[in-house]
Write a protein that holds these residues in place. Structure first.
Motif, mmCIF file in Angstrom:
data_model
loop_
_atom_site.group_PDB
_atom_site.id
_atom_site.type_symbol
_atom_site.label_atom_id
_atom_site.label_comp_id
_atom_site.label_asym_id
_atom_site.label_seq_id
_atom_site.Cartn_x
_atom_site.Cartn_y
_atom_site.Cartn_z
ATOM 1 N N LYS A 112 -10.919 8.342 -0.978
ATOM 2 C CA LYS A 112 -10.487 7.841 -2.292
ATOM 3 C C LYS A 112 -9.069 7.265 -2.207
ATOM 4 C CE LYS A 112 -8.703 9.638 -6.649
ATOM 5 N NZ LYS A 112 -9.419 9.228 -7.846
ATOM 6 N N TYR A 113 -8.175 8.017 -1.544
ATOM 7 C CA TYR A 113 -6.787 7.582 -1.392
ATOM 8 C C TYR A 113 -6.751 6.271 -0.607
ATOM 9 C CZ TYR A 113 -1.748 8.288 -0.315
ATOM 10 O OH TYR A 113 -0.401 8.182 -0.182
ATOM 11 N N GLN A 114 -7.515 6.225 0.483
ATOM 12 C CA GLN A 114 -7.540 5.027 1.316
ATOM 13 C C GLN A 114 -8.061 3.822 0.528
ATOM 14 O OE1 GLN A 114 -6.299 5.076 4.411
ATOM 15 N NE2 GLN A 114 -6.684 2.931 4.829
ATOM 16 N N GLU A 115 -9.111 4.064 -0.275
ATOM 17 C CA GLU A 115 -9.671 2.978 -1.087
ATOM 18 C C GLU A 115 -8.628 2.444 -2.060
ATOM 19 O OE1 GLU A 115 -14.287 4.498 -0.919
ATOM 20 O OE2 GLU A 115 -13.092 4.871 -2.728
ATOM 21 N N GLU A 116 -7.895 3.365 -2.668
ATOM 22 C CA GLU A 116 -6.878 2.934 -3.635
ATOM 23 C C GLU A 116 -5.765 2.139 -2.945
ATOM 24 O OE1 GLU A 116 -7.899 5.454 -7.352
ATOM 25 O OE2 GLU A 116 -6.128 4.221 -7.094
ATOM 26 N N LEU A 117 -5.397 2.582 -1.743
ATOM 27 C CA LEU A 117 -4.354 1.851 -1.006
ATOM 28 C C LEU A 117 -4.825 0.446 -0.661
ATOM 29 C CD1 LEU A 117 -2.957 4.541 1.447
ATOM 30 C CD2 LEU A 117 -1.832 3.598 -0.563
ATOM 31 N N LEU A 118 -6.112 0.346 -0.295
ATOM 32 C CA LEU A 118 -6.658 -0.971 0.043
ATOM 33 C C LEU A 118 -6.692 -1.873 -1.191
ATOM 34 C CD1 LEU A 118 -7.874 -2.879 2.099
ATOM 35 C CD2 LEU A 118 -10.094 -1.785 1.766
ATOM 36 N N LEU A 132 -6.317 -6.293 4.883
ATOM 37 C CA LEU A 132 -6.871 -5.501 5.985
ATOM 38 C C LEU A 132 -5.987 -5.544 7.235
ATOM 39 C CD1 LEU A 132 -10.694 -6.206 5.587
ATOM 40 C CD2 LEU A 132 -9.529 -4.008 5.290
ATOM 41 N N GLU A 133 -5.005 -6.426 7.248
ATOM 42 C CA GLU A 133 -4.047 -6.423 8.358
ATOM 43 C C GLU A 133 -3.110 -5.220 8.253
ATOM 44 O OE1 GLU A 133 -1.964 -10.138 8.430
ATOM 45 O OE2 GLU A 133 -3.813 -11.316 8.701
ATOM 46 N N ASN A 139 -13.721 3.579 5.964
ATOM 47 C CA ASN A 139 -14.564 4.043 7.061
ATOM 48 C C ASN A 139 -13.931 3.852 8.433
ATOM 49 O OD1 ASN A 139 -16.640 4.953 5.455
ATOM 50 N ND2 ASN A 139 -17.680 2.971 5.443
ATOM 51 N N GLU A 140 -12.857 3.079 8.488
ATOM 52 C CA GLU A 140 -12.241 2.788 9.782
ATOM 53 C C GLU A 140 -10.849 3.375 9.940
ATOM 54 O OE1 GLU A 140 -12.408 -1.449 10.164
ATOM 55 O OE2 GLU A 140 -14.598 -1.459 10.056
ATOM 56 N N ALA A 148 -3.968 9.942 12.565
ATOM 57 C CA ALA A 148 -2.799 9.061 12.495
ATOM 58 C C ALA A 148 -1.774 9.646 11.535
ATOM 59 C CB ALA A 148 -3.210 7.665 12.027
ATOM 60 N N VAL A 149 -0.509 9.346 11.813
ATOM 61 C CA VAL A 149 0.572 9.722 10.890
ATOM 62 C C VAL A 149 1.485 8.522 10.678
ATOM 63 C CG1 VAL A 149 0.690 12.223 11.317
ATOM 64 C CG2 VAL A 149 1.904 10.649 12.838
#
Ligand SMILES: [Zn+2]
Length: 198
Positions: A112-118, A132-133, A139-140, A148-149
């Protein structure tokens, strides 16, 4: 029907903009309620709905300012790959001895967090391709898997780029000085960085 869709779209934009503002504010906003035990994020998450509708919170991996790799009570740190977390903790200790105090700005993130960031990045950069850069698909993303940090401030990033390999940590992207992963053996050399713009 159409209007409700448009309204929903506006609501989404508002949420994303709100998120951007939250992400950029420093400790001031977070320490607003001085003495109560019920933090604002808690009141929104006590609704007992598993997938909350508000902006991502601590359960999604959002980290407060000055988060240390030793703050294992925070989901964003607790859900990191244990080997990565240990390496970052060791680097943090060594860095502190060199007079640099690092913070983990993001560790593990929920989808959810990743989707919002995207979504936020798409608004910022104007296209999904450009976004996406900088922000991977949910999913990736190696953040979503806990591999990752993101580290700050810049002095800590520079330290890690010079000495992180002692702990197996490497900067992996040409366009992100803050993003590190456990991709070599301690003392080994780091693989060539990936250029996501190509
Ligand atoms: Zn990152």
């Amino acid at each position: 029907m159409v209007t409700s869709r448009i309204l929903a779209g506006f609501a989404m934009v508002a949420v994303v903009i709100g998120l951007a503002v939250t992400a950029c504010t420093t400790g001031a906003a977070r320490s607003e309620p001085p003495s109560t035990h019920s933090a604002p994020s808690k009141t929104t998450s006590t609704s007992a709905v598993p997938t909350h509708k508000g902006p991502p919170n601590a359960e999604d991996g959002v980290l407060p300012d000055h988060t240390s790799a030793y703050d294992t009570d925070l989901p964003g740190i607790a859900k990191l790959d244990p080997a990565l977390r240990k390496a970052v903790q060791e680097a943090e200790t060594a860095m502190r001895a060199d007079g640099i105090r690092m913070q983990v700005t993001t560790g593990w993130r929920s989808k959810k967090y990743q989707e919002e960031l995207l979504e936020k990045a798409i608004l910022r950069y104007g296209s999904r391709k450009k976004a996406l850069e900088y922000v991977a698909e949910p999913n990736e993303s190696h953040h979503v898997t806990g591999h990752a940090v993101d580290i700050g401030p810049a002095a800590a990033d520079h330290w890690l780029e010079r000495k992180g390999n002692r702990y197996g940590l490497c900067r992996t992207y040409t366009n992100e000085i803050w993003h590190f992963e456990l991709v070599t053996t301690p003392g080994g050399s780091c693989p060539p960085m990936i250029d996501p713009t190509r």
